[in-house]
Design a protein around this motif. Structure first.
Motif, PDB file in Angstrom:
ATOM      1  N   ARG A 293      11.178 -21.650 -10.344  1.00 48.16           N
ATOM      2  CA  ARG A 293      11.520 -20.274 -10.713  1.00 48.16           C
ATOM      3  C   ARG A 293      11.423 -19.365  -9.490  1.00 48.16           C
ATOM      4  NH1 ARG A 293      11.522 -18.866 -16.192  1.00 48.16           N
ATOM      5  NH2 ARG A 293      11.091 -20.621 -17.580  1.00 48.16           N
ATOM      6  N   VAL A 294      12.215 -18.309  -9.505  1.00 46.21           N
ATOM      7  CA  VAL A 294      12.234 -17.367  -8.391  1.00 46.21           C
ATOM      8  C   VAL A 294      11.127 -16.338  -8.563  1.00 46.21           C
ATOM      9  CG1 VAL A 294      13.547 -15.504  -7.313  1.00 46.21           C
ATOM     10  CG2 VAL A 294      14.675 -17.673  -7.876  1.00 46.21           C
ATOM     11  N   LYS A 295      10.304 -16.161  -7.491  1.00 45.34           N
ATOM     12  CA  LYS A 295       9.205 -15.201  -7.527  1.00 45.34           C
ATOM     13  C   LYS A 295       9.577 -13.870  -6.898  1.00 45.34           C
ATOM     14  CE  LYS A 295       5.045 -16.497  -6.612  1.00 45.34           C
ATOM     15  NZ  LYS A 295       3.845 -17.077  -5.934  1.00 45.34           N
ATOM     16  N   SER A 296      10.313 -13.911  -5.773  1.00 44.80           N
ATOM     17  CA  SER A 296      10.615 -12.666  -5.067  1.00 44.80           C
ATOM     18  C   SER A 296      11.792 -12.889  -4.124  1.00 44.80           C
ATOM     19  CB  SER A 296       9.395 -12.193  -4.263  1.00 44.80           C
ATOM     20  OG  SER A 296       9.073 -13.129  -3.248  1.00 44.80           O
ATOM     21  N   VAL A 297      12.318 -11.786  -3.583  1.00 39.14           N
ATOM     22  CA  VAL A 297      13.410 -11.849  -2.617  1.00 39.14           C
ATOM     23  C   VAL A 297      13.168 -10.803  -1.542  1.00 39.14           C
ATOM     24  CG1 VAL A 297      14.859 -10.280  -3.970  1.00 39.14           C
ATOM     25  CG2 VAL A 297      15.926 -11.813  -2.294  1.00 39.14           C
ATOM     26  N   GLU A 307      11.925 -16.583  -2.584  1.00 41.65           N
ATOM     27  CA  GLU A 307      10.710 -17.387  -2.790  1.00 41.65           C
ATOM     28  C   GLU A 307      10.760 -18.056  -4.169  1.00 41.65           C
ATOM     29  OE1 GLU A 307       5.810 -16.945  -2.887  1.00 41.65           O
ATOM     30  OE2 GLU A 307       7.099 -15.173  -2.643  1.00 41.65           O
ATOM     31  N   VAL A 308      10.466 -19.364  -4.214  1.00 41.47           N
ATOM     32  CA  VAL A 308      10.474 -20.122  -5.469  1.00 41.47           C
ATOM     33  C   VAL A 308       9.107 -20.749  -5.707  1.00 41.47           C
ATOM     34  CG1 VAL A 308      12.945 -20.593  -5.587  1.00 41.47           C
ATOM     35  CG2 VAL A 308      11.479 -22.076  -4.225  1.00 41.47           C
ATOM     36  N   THR A 309       8.845 -21.102  -6.959  1.00 38.27           N
ATOM     37  CA  THR A 309       7.518 -21.573  -7.356  1.00 38.27           C
ATOM     38  C   THR A 309       7.258 -23.028  -7.007  1.00 38.27           C
ATOM     39  OG1 THR A 309       8.396 -22.077  -9.555  1.00 38.27           O
ATOM     40  CG2 THR A 309       7.338 -19.926  -9.250  1.00 38.27           C
ATOM     41  N   ARG A 310       8.290 -23.807  -6.766  1.00 42.07           N
ATOM     42  CA  ARG A 310       8.094 -25.204  -6.376  1.00 42.07           C
ATOM     43  C   ARG A 310       9.238 -25.645  -5.489  1.00 42.07           C
ATOM     44  NH1 ARG A 310       8.874 -29.157 -11.558  1.00 42.07           N
ATOM     45  NH2 ARG A 310       8.711 -30.687  -9.878  1.00 42.07           N
ATOM     46  N   ALA A 311       9.029 -26.744  -4.787  1.00 46.56           N
ATOM     47  CA  ALA A 311      10.020 -27.213  -3.825  1.00 46.56           C
ATOM     48  C   ALA A 311      11.329 -27.582  -4.506  1.00 46.56           C
ATOM     49  CB  ALA A 311       9.480 -28.414  -3.063  1.00 46.56           C
ATOM     50  N   VAL A 312      12.438 -27.260  -3.839  1.00 48.44           N
ATOM     51  CA  VAL A 312      13.763 -27.622  -4.338  1.00 48.44           C
ATOM     52  C   VAL A 312      14.385 -28.648  -3.399  1.00 48.44           C
ATOM     53  CG1 VAL A 312      14.125 -25.389  -5.458  1.00 48.44           C
ATOM     54  CG2 VAL A 312      14.889 -25.722  -3.099  1.00 48.44           C
ATOM     55  N   ALA A 342       9.536 -24.200   2.676  1.00 48.05           N
ATOM     56  CA  ALA A 342       8.538 -23.794   1.680  1.00 48.05           C
ATOM     57  C   ALA A 342       7.843 -22.498   2.076  1.00 48.05           C
ATOM     58  CB  ALA A 342       7.501 -24.897   1.509  1.00 48.05           C
ATOM     59  N   PRO A 343       7.760 -21.531   1.136  1.00 48.52           N
ATOM     60  CA  PRO A 343       8.222 -21.622  -0.258  1.00 48.52           C
ATOM     61  C   PRO A 343       9.580 -20.941  -0.495  1.00 48.52           C
ATOM     62  CG  PRO A 343       6.776 -19.736  -0.030  1.00 48.52           C
ATOM     63  CD  PRO A 343       6.923 -20.325   1.357  1.00 48.52           C
ATOM     64  N   ASP A 344      10.402 -20.780   0.571  1.00 43.62           N
ATOM     65  CA  ASP A 344      11.612 -19.968   0.444  1.00 43.62           C
ATOM     66  C   ASP A 344      12.903 -20.783   0.510  1.00 43.62           C
ATOM     67  OD1 ASP A 344       9.941 -17.793   0.424  1.00 43.62           O
ATOM     68  OD2 ASP A 344      10.321 -17.208   2.503  1.00 43.62           O
ATOM     69  N   LEU A 382      16.876 -25.358 -11.860  1.00 43.85           N
ATOM     70  CA  LEU A 382      16.334 -24.025 -11.646  1.00 43.85           C
ATOM     71  C   LEU A 382      16.167 -23.332 -12.997  1.00 43.85           C
ATOM     72  CD1 LEU A 382      15.682 -21.910  -9.338  1.00 43.85           C
ATOM     73  CD2 LEU A 382      18.027 -21.096  -9.666  1.00 43.85           C
ATOM     74  N   ALA A 383      14.975 -22.754 -13.238  1.00 45.25           N
ATOM     75  CA  ALA A 383      14.623 -22.261 -14.577  1.00 45.25           C
ATOM     76  C   ALA A 383      14.727 -20.758 -14.737  1.00 45.25           C
ATOM     77  CB  ALA A 383      13.209 -22.714 -14.935  1.00 45.25           C
ATOM     78  N   GLY A 384      15.231 -20.045 -13.708  1.00 44.09           N
ATOM     79  CA  GLY A 384      15.325 -18.594 -13.812  1.00 44.09           C
ATOM     80  C   GLY A 384      14.261 -17.933 -12.986  1.00 44.09           C
ATOM     81  N   VAL A 385      13.841 -16.742 -13.421  1.00 38.59           N
ATOM     82  CA  VAL A 385      12.822 -15.988 -12.692  1.00 38.59           C
ATOM     83  C   VAL A 385      11.465 -16.190 -13.343  1.00 38.59           C
ATOM     84  CG1 VAL A 385      14.476 -14.259 -11.897  1.00 38.59           C
ATOM     85  CG2 VAL A 385      13.255 -13.905 -14.052  1.00 38.59           C
ATOM     86  N   VAL A 386      10.412 -15.923 -12.575  1.00 41.50           N
ATOM     87  CA  VAL A 386       9.058 -16.032 -13.108  1.00 41.50           C
ATOM     88  C   VAL A 386       8.888 -15.079 -14.283  1.00 41.50           C
ATOM     89  CG1 VAL A 386       6.626 -15.584 -12.590  1.00 41.50           C
ATOM     90  CG2 VAL A 386       8.049 -16.797 -10.932  1.00 41.50           C
TER      91      VAL A 386
END
Length: 409
Positions: A293-297, A307-312, A342-344, A382-386
């Motif tokens: 999930r996306v945390k910030s930009v 920034e994402v919550t886990r590695a892609v 990581a984490p971006d 990808l699950a969307g935003v936090v």
């Protein structure tokens, strides 16, 4: 009076045989045990299979530095044999004395070590009363115990405990809560291939199939009726309920001596959630598959950092960037490259946009080629935003980000 040192077997453990009384029948001890034990065994059968081993409430763990004790708070739980485990008050385990018994396996004093706490059922005799019959010649007992008290034994064991094996592994994998499973993957593909209007029905059918398959695999342990093993007096971990891991325990040789713990890990403990809460949790809908999930930009020069919550997986990255102008509407912005550090997720634009340009960034979590994380060889979209709604493993959620360039962290 409860006598913990006097253990006793619980009466009649067969849940499917009870007394058939008739007028004038002479009742003995075994008959009364059948009457009492049948209901007891029925309750245990229900607890063990339909609820499973779990903590129902309490059993908080702590380490008291001055006394060097591991403290176990009052609690209620049940083991894999359906026994109810009741601890009425806080009990303490002497960590220093325990260390002396296990120091050969734990290293020198002052070196951190790991341990775990378990609770195990024990039945003890209680309430002695005068015996009705005379004792045998040479015996000195003139009393007999009239009650059987259910108690709990607490053990501190070296090393970290693993979480008990998951019940219904296929169903859990289908809901995104376990590792890869071929049956679950096949059912998920079947659901994904169904027309959108029929997907709910297909989902329910898949749940039923997988629950049935998991139920077929479940069997009693040994020759008994219950899913767990009978406790082994010489092996405290057998038949016991794991309460938690104590990670980084340390006994210092200061004056006065102290004890400390770096972390108390409750994740290995199975916990019971009541049915009302489960019903309300189910109202949220499909379980989340745990995709990134996306945390910030933010921006840095001509690079957009998401920034994402886990590695892609870098080879699955794709993104579209548009700029907005009232006169021309949305226009594509050229992207030189995409990457993951990581984490971006990094989106390198060909040229730096002018200040105050409004940008729209879309990262796909749906469609034929979503951005994914890798979970033991299985792509998780990808699950969307936090904080957003749940998303599936194969059909995640697109992320749409709007910002005015440049955007600071």
């Amino acid at each position: 009076m409860i006598t913990p040192d006097v253990s006793a077997p619980i009466p009649a453990t067969d849940p499917f045989t009870t007394l058939a009384p008739h007028f004038g029948m002479l009742l003995g001890v075994s008959d009364l045990e059948a009457v009492v034990g049948h209901a007891w065994a029925k309750s245990r059968l229900h607890n063990s299979w339909q609820h499973g081993e779990s903590v129902i409430w309490g059993f908080a763990l702590s380490v008291d530095p001055p006394t060097r004790e591991v403290r176990v708070g009052a609690g209620l739980g049940q083991d894999s044999l359906g026994h109810e485990l009741s601890l009425p008050a806080t009990y303490c385990l002497d960590l220093a004395a325990w260390w002396e018994q296990h120091k050969a396996d734990l290293g020198p004093p002052g070196q951190p070590f790991d341990a775990h706490v378990v609770a195990r059922f024990r039945a003890c005799l209680a309430r002695p009363v005068p015996a009705v019959v005379s004792p045998c010649e040479g015996a000195d007992a003139e009393t007999a115990y009239s009650r059987l008290a259910e108690t709990v034994e607490l053990f501190l064991l070296p090393g970290k405990a693993d979480r008990p094996a998951d019940r219904y592994p296929r169903l859990r994998a289908f809901l995104g809560l376990g590792g890869a499973d071929p049956d679950s993957d096949a059912q998920r593909q079947r659901v994904a291939a169904t027309e959108p209007g029929e997907r709910t029905t297909a989902w329910l059918a898949a749940v039923r199939r997988l629950a049935a398959a998991d139920g077929i695999d479940r069997k009693p342990a040994g020759a008994g009726h219950f899913p767990g093993p009978e406790p082994d007096p010489d092996k405290p971990a057998t038949g016991a309920l794991v309460l938690g891991n104590l990670i980084g325990l340390t006994l210092t040789q200061t004056d006065p001596p102290q004890a400390s713990v770096a972390e108390i890990d409750y994740s290995v403990r199975p916990s019971h959630v009541d049915t009302v809460t489960l019903l309300e949790l189910a109202a949220r809908g499909e379980a989340d598959a745990g995709g990134p999930r996306v945390k910030s930009v933010r921006t840095a020069g001509k690079v957009i950092h998401v920034e994402v919550t886990r590695a892609v997986v870098p080879t699955t990255l794709s993104a579209s960037v548009q700029s907005y102008d009232p006169a021309t509407g949305w226009r594509p912005v050229a992207v030189t490259g995409l990457g993951y550090t990581a984490p971006d997720i990094t989106i390198d634009l060909t040229t730096r946009p002018a200040n105050n340009t409004r940008l729209r960034i879309v990262l796909p979590g749906t469609g034929p080629a979503p951005v994914v994380a890798d979970e033991a060889g299985v792509p998780v979209a990808l699950a969307g935003v936090v904080g957003g709604p749940p998303a599936g493993r194969d059909e995640g959620r697109d992320v749409v980000l709007s910002l005015v360039f440049p955007k600071e962290a």
